[in-house]
Scaffold this active site. Structure first.
Site, PDB file in Angstrom:
ATOM      1  N   CYS A  53      -5.603   5.077   0.464  1.00  0.00           N
ATOM      2  CA  CYS A  53      -5.546   4.513   1.815  1.00  0.00           C
ATOM      3  C   CYS A  53      -4.271   3.688   2.021  1.00  0.00           C
ATOM      4  O   CYS A  53      -3.663   3.209   1.072  1.00  0.00           O
ATOM      5  CB  CYS A  53      -6.755   3.618   2.058  1.00  0.00           C
ATOM      6  N   GLU A  55      -3.915   0.668   3.229  1.00  0.00           N
ATOM      7  CA  GLU A  55      -4.041  -0.721   2.811  1.00  0.00           C
ATOM      8  C   GLU A  55      -3.790  -0.860   1.313  1.00  0.00           C
ATOM      9  O   GLU A  55      -3.092  -1.766   0.859  1.00  0.00           O
ATOM     10  CB  GLU A  55      -5.439  -1.263   3.151  1.00  0.00           C
TER      11      GLU A  55
END
Length: 133
Positions: A53, A55
């Site tokens: 991801c 993040e």
């Protein structure tokens, strides 16, 4: 640090996403306590479980560059009609680096909603739970 800069960086990072399978680009920008902004985007893989991801990409880049303390993150995807937060795994990874984060959930047009990591992951498991008594 202006929130506008953090938001702009996460929007730019989304444009770099490698998402040929889901078609769901995500961008993130983390703010260090020293004021540096480190970005990340999602990177998919044909073996879906190996996808990373945005993040976590941003955190991993920041750690690789020597940063360990953060104050905020801005996250965006291409959903226009609602604010979308980090997945559960990303929330837990963020919590590894502190509980007091501002989180800016950002729409593609740059509008954002400010929340906190504590709000997104209440009663979290943190490194403090591993300390011996």
């Amino acid at each position: 640090m202006a929130v506008a800069e953090l938001v702009a960086k996460c929007l730019q990072a989304r444009e770099m996403a490698y998402c040929p399978y889901s078609g769901f680009p995500v961008g993130a920008a983390v703010l260090t306590t020293g004021g540096a902004i480190i970005t990340g985007c999602n990177v998919e893989n044909a073996s879906y479980g190996l996808t990373v991801c945005a993040e976590r990409t941003a955190i991993q880049r920041a750690v690789a560059e020597g940063y360990r303390r953060f104050t905020a993150i801005a996250v965006t995807c291409d959903i226009k009609d609602s604010f979308v937060g980090p997945c559960g795994a990303c929330r837990q990874v963020l919590m590894e680096f502190g509980t007091e984060w501002d989180v800016y959930l950002t729409k593609p047009d740059g509008t954002y909603k400010k929340t906190s990591l504590r709000e997104l992951l209440p009663l979290a498991f943190t490194p403090a739970h591993l300390q011996k008594n």
